[in-house]
Design an enzyme around this catalytic site. Structure first.
Site, PDB file in Angstrom:
ATOM      1  N   ASP A  16     -19.007 -43.133 -28.578  1.00 40.66           N
ATOM      2  CA  ASP A  16     -19.739 -42.089 -29.056  1.00 40.66           C
ATOM      3  C   ASP A  16     -20.049 -41.015 -28.118  1.00 40.66           C
ATOM      4  O   ASP A  16     -18.742 -40.785 -27.304  1.00 40.66           O
ATOM      5  CB  ASP A  16     -21.263 -42.324 -29.079  1.00 40.66           C
ATOM      6  CG  ASP A  16     -22.154 -41.034 -30.012  1.00 40.66           C
ATOM      7  OD1 ASP A  16     -21.399 -40.460 -30.825  1.00 40.66           O
ATOM      8  OD2 ASP A  16     -22.932 -40.758 -28.735  1.00 40.66           O
ATOM      9  N   SER A  17     -19.754 -40.249 -28.680  1.00 45.38           N
ATOM     10  CA  SER A  17     -19.065 -39.030 -28.085  1.00 45.38           C
ATOM     11  C   SER A  17     -19.620 -39.226 -26.877  1.00 45.38           C
ATOM     12  O   SER A  17     -19.504 -38.109 -25.271  1.00 45.38           O
ATOM     13  CB  SER A  17     -19.493 -37.084 -28.786  1.00 45.38           C
ATOM     14  OG  SER A  17     -20.431 -37.001 -28.607  1.00 45.38           O
ATOM     15  N   TYR A  48     -19.814 -32.928 -29.192  1.00 45.35           N
ATOM     16  CA  TYR A  48     -18.037 -32.950 -29.655  1.00 45.35           C
ATOM     17  C   TYR A  48     -18.531 -32.084 -31.316  1.00 45.35           C
ATOM     18  O   TYR A  48     -17.952 -31.463 -32.080  1.00 45.35           O
ATOM     19  CB  TYR A  48     -17.983 -34.463 -30.934  1.00 45.35           C
ATOM     20  CG  TYR A  48     -17.307 -34.738 -29.976  1.00 45.35           C
ATOM     21  CD1 TYR A  48     -16.735 -34.955 -28.415  1.00 45.35           C
ATOM     22  CD2 TYR A  48     -16.527 -36.410 -30.795  1.00 45.35           C
ATOM     23  CE1 TYR A  48     -16.089 -35.642 -28.445  1.00 45.35           C
ATOM     24  CE2 TYR A  48     -15.380 -36.969 -29.795  1.00 45.35           C
ATOM     25  CZ  TYR A  48     -15.528 -37.054 -28.858  1.00 45.35           C
ATOM     26  OH  TYR A  48     -14.370 -38.030 -27.900  1.00 45.35           O
ATOM     27  N   GLY A  49     -20.074 -32.215 -31.531  1.00 44.62           N
ATOM     28  CA  GLY A  49     -20.990 -30.776 -33.030  1.00 44.62           C
ATOM     29  C   GLY A  49     -20.005 -29.884 -33.214  1.00 44.62           C
ATOM     30  O   GLY A  49     -20.135 -29.304 -34.744  1.00 44.62           O
ATOM     31  N   CYS A  79     -20.529 -42.878 -34.303  1.00 44.11           N
ATOM     32  CA  CYS A  79     -21.289 -41.093 -34.250  1.00 44.11           C
ATOM     33  C   CYS A  79     -21.075 -40.786 -35.693  1.00 44.11           C
ATOM     34  O   CYS A  79     -19.950 -40.983 -35.934  1.00 44.11           O
ATOM     35  CB  CYS A  79     -19.957 -40.862 -32.974  1.00 44.11           C
ATOM     36  SG  CYS A  79     -19.567 -39.365 -32.511  1.00 44.11           S
ATOM     37  N   ASN A  80     -21.748 -39.293 -36.403  1.00 44.86           N
ATOM     38  CA  ASN A  80     -21.817 -39.717 -37.381  1.00 44.86           C
ATOM     39  C   ASN A  80     -20.667 -38.093 -37.218  1.00 44.86           C
ATOM     40  O   ASN A  80     -20.385 -38.353 -38.452  1.00 44.86           O
ATOM     41  CB  ASN A  80     -23.169 -38.306 -37.912  1.00 44.86           C
ATOM     42  CG  ASN A  80     -23.452 -39.991 -37.883  1.00 44.86           C
ATOM     43  OD1 ASN A  80     -23.900 -40.680 -38.973  1.00 44.86           O
ATOM     44  ND2 ASN A  80     -24.881 -39.245 -37.122  1.00 44.86           N
ATOM     45  N   THR A  81     -20.290 -36.814 -36.250  1.00 47.09           N
ATOM     46  CA  THR A  81     -18.865 -35.942 -35.848  1.00 47.09           C
ATOM     47  C   THR A  81     -17.843 -36.708 -35.992  1.00 47.09           C
ATOM     48  O   THR A  81     -17.485 -36.538 -37.103  1.00 47.09           O
ATOM     49  CB  THR A  81     -19.660 -35.391 -34.559  1.00 47.09           C
ATOM     50  OG1 THR A  81     -21.046 -35.452 -34.684  1.00 47.09           O
ATOM     51  CG2 THR A  81     -18.960 -34.060 -34.812  1.00 47.09           C
ATOM     52  N   GLU A 164     -28.116 -34.533 -24.215  1.00 52.91           N
ATOM     53  CA  GLU A 164     -27.643 -34.521 -23.243  1.00 52.91           C
ATOM     54  C   GLU A 164     -27.781 -34.541 -22.034  1.00 52.91           C
ATOM     55  O   GLU A 164     -27.714 -34.598 -21.212  1.00 52.91           O
ATOM     56  CB  GLU A 164     -26.136 -33.871 -23.362  1.00 52.91           C
ATOM     57  CG  GLU A 164     -25.203 -35.225 -24.485  1.00 52.91           C
ATOM     58  CD  GLU A 164     -24.600 -36.112 -24.339  1.00 52.91           C
ATOM     59  OE1 GLU A 164     -24.037 -36.292 -23.267  1.00 52.91           O
ATOM     60  OE2 GLU A 164     -24.944 -37.337 -25.009  1.00 52.91           O
ATOM     61  N   CYS A 198     -27.364 -38.012 -36.996  1.00 53.87           N
ATOM     62  CA  CYS A 198     -26.702 -37.874 -35.598  1.00 53.87           C
ATOM     63  C   CYS A 198     -27.322 -38.982 -34.816  1.00 53.87           C
ATOM     64  O   CYS A 198     -28.429 -38.441 -34.850  1.00 53.87           O
ATOM     65  CB  CYS A 198     -26.812 -36.606 -35.473  1.00 53.87           C
ATOM     66  SG  CYS A 198     -26.608 -36.487 -33.263  1.00 53.87           S
ATOM     67  N   THR A 199     -26.739 -39.823 -34.322  1.00 55.59           N
ATOM     68  CA  THR A 199     -26.647 -41.120 -32.824  1.00 55.59           C
ATOM     69  C   THR A 199     -27.912 -40.656 -32.115  1.00 55.59           C
ATOM     70  O   THR A 199     -28.233 -41.814 -31.486  1.00 55.59           O
ATOM     71  CB  THR A 199     -25.417 -42.377 -32.735  1.00 55.59           C
ATOM     72  OG1 THR A 199     -24.886 -41.433 -32.291  1.00 55.59           O
ATOM     73  CG2 THR A 199     -25.097 -42.484 -34.041  1.00 55.59           C
ATOM     74  N   HIS A 200     -27.647 -39.475 -31.278  1.00 56.29           N
ATOM     75  CA  HIS A 200     -28.376 -39.112 -31.041  1.00 56.29           C
ATOM     76  C   HIS A 200     -30.515 -39.090 -30.807  1.00 56.29           C
ATOM     77  O   HIS A 200     -30.654 -38.699 -29.961  1.00 56.29           O
ATOM     78  CB  HIS A 200     -28.210 -37.922 -30.195  1.00 56.29           C
ATOM     79  CG  HIS A 200     -26.847 -37.684 -29.334  1.00 56.29           C
ATOM     80  ND1 HIS A 200     -25.601 -37.960 -29.622  1.00 56.29           N
ATOM     81  CD2 HIS A 200     -26.356 -37.233 -27.465  1.00 56.29           C
ATOM     82  CE1 HIS A 200     -24.945 -37.769 -28.478  1.00 56.29           C
ATOM     83  NE2 HIS A 200     -24.957 -36.845 -27.285  1.00 56.29           N
TER      84      HIS A 200
HETATM   85  N1  DGL Z   1     -23.448 -38.630 -31.555  1.00 57.80           N
HETATM   86  C1  DGL Z   1     -23.126 -37.728 -32.862  1.00 57.80           C
HETATM   87  C2  DGL Z   1     -23.019 -38.236 -33.912  1.00 57.80           C
HETATM   88  O1  DGL Z   1     -23.795 -38.541 -33.983  1.00 57.80           O
HETATM   89  C3  DGL Z   1     -22.635 -36.949 -31.822  1.00 57.80           C
HETATM   90  C4  DGL Z   1     -23.201 -35.785 -30.887  1.00 57.80           C
HETATM   91  C5  DGL Z   1     -22.366 -34.949 -30.071  1.00 57.80           C
HETATM   92  O2  DGL Z   1     -21.373 -35.127 -29.401  1.00 57.80           O
HETATM   93  O3  DGL Z   1     -22.384 -33.502 -30.745  1.00 57.80           O
HETATM   94  O4  DGL Z   1     -22.950 -37.129 -34.245  1.00 57.80           O
END
Ligand code: DGL
Length: 279
Positions: A16-17, A48-49, A79-81, A164, A198-200
């Protein structure tokens, strides 16, 4: 030309990011505790978003190469992004050159497969990073798999920075979570299920529950991805046999380990001893 990576059984790589992928790893380990795992968080360059397609692709490819270099035969982009912006290119173009026998899987497809079984109103909400929402990956995949479902998307650019920066329990989180949920629900009152794309976002779950109208399902990806990975390994013994077993988990981050470990420990509910790496 293929790269000569080791053929020994090795941990399943989870990338993941930042911290978010730990919410996926935690659920995967509940369902598949027998395997070894290598987690990589690119915390030094998260989030990364808001980054461009090209940059997310380049960073994700570096991460995949790193994990292959550590021996992983199977890498999950938790990570979805990264799944939205890099997975297809890596699967269709880069794997051939890196090692056609290794696999990289994402989190969007398993989530989309599951949503068809959950929504009754056939109106689904998606929360994601700006990158994920602008990629329209969910709209495209849902249209292919469940053409009767209407998708209502909303980008939440502040949610990952809140996580974060360890502000998930603070008043800033209340403000942004409430605002974004209201914005999504104002698009369609019939939404009966919301995908946390988003996994966050599971780290904001208490606040998300607090501000979501009663009766709306909140879909977390961890259990879905874990179940899907289990099915995948059953269907692909040639990959399963190359995933080492022992139940160990090693954590790597591009940030200083001492900054990563305390937050990571909250995600996975145990002490995390992380290693700093460069990609
Ligand atoms: N956790 C990541 C996701 O699922 C991305 C978060 C990010 O870096 O913006 O999209």
């Amino acid at each position: 030309m293929t790269v000569n990576y080791s053929n020994q059984p090795a941990p399943i790589g989870v990338f993941d990011s930042g911290f978010g992928g730990l919410s996926i790893l935690r659920e995967i380990r509940k369902v598949l505790p027998q395997y070894d795992y290598l987690f990589l968080g690119d915390n030094a360059r998260a989030p990364y978003g808001n980054r461009s397609f090209q940059l997310v692709y380049e960073f994700t490819l570096q991460a995949v190469k790193y994990l292959f270099g550590q021996g992983c035969h199977l890498v999950i982009l938790a990570c979805n992004t990264a799944s939205a912006k890099a997975l297809r290119s890596i699967q269709q173009r880069d794997l051939e050159m890196l090692d056609p026998n290794r696999r990289v899987l994402g989190v969007i497809r398993p989530t989309v497969e599951e949503i068809g079984l959950i929504t009754k109103s056939r109106n689904v909400g998606i929360f994601g990073t700006p990158g994920t929402i602008q990629s329209h990956s969910y709209d495209i995949e849902i249209a292919k798999m469940h053409p009767d479902i209407n998708v209502h998307s909303h980008a939440c650019p502040m949610w990952v920075p809140l996580v974060e920066n360890r502000e998930s329990d603070g008043p800033g989180a209340d403000y942004f979570v409430k605002k974004d949920i209201e914005a999504l629900m104002s698009k369609c009152r019939d939404i009966d299920s919301i995908i946390l794309g988003c996994t966050h976002y599971p780290l904001l779950l208490n606040k998300i529950r607090q501000y979501t109208p009663a009766g709306v399902n909140i879909i977390e990806q961890g259990p879905i991805v874990a179940k899907s990975l289990k099915d995948y390994l059953n269907r692909h013994p040639e990959i399963e046999q190359r995933c080492s077993q022992g139940g160990a988990c090693h954590y790597c981050t591009t940030e200083e380990a001492s900054r990563f470990s305390p937050v990571a420990s909250i995600f996975v509910n145990h002490y995390v001893d992380a290693e700093h790496v460069t990609l």
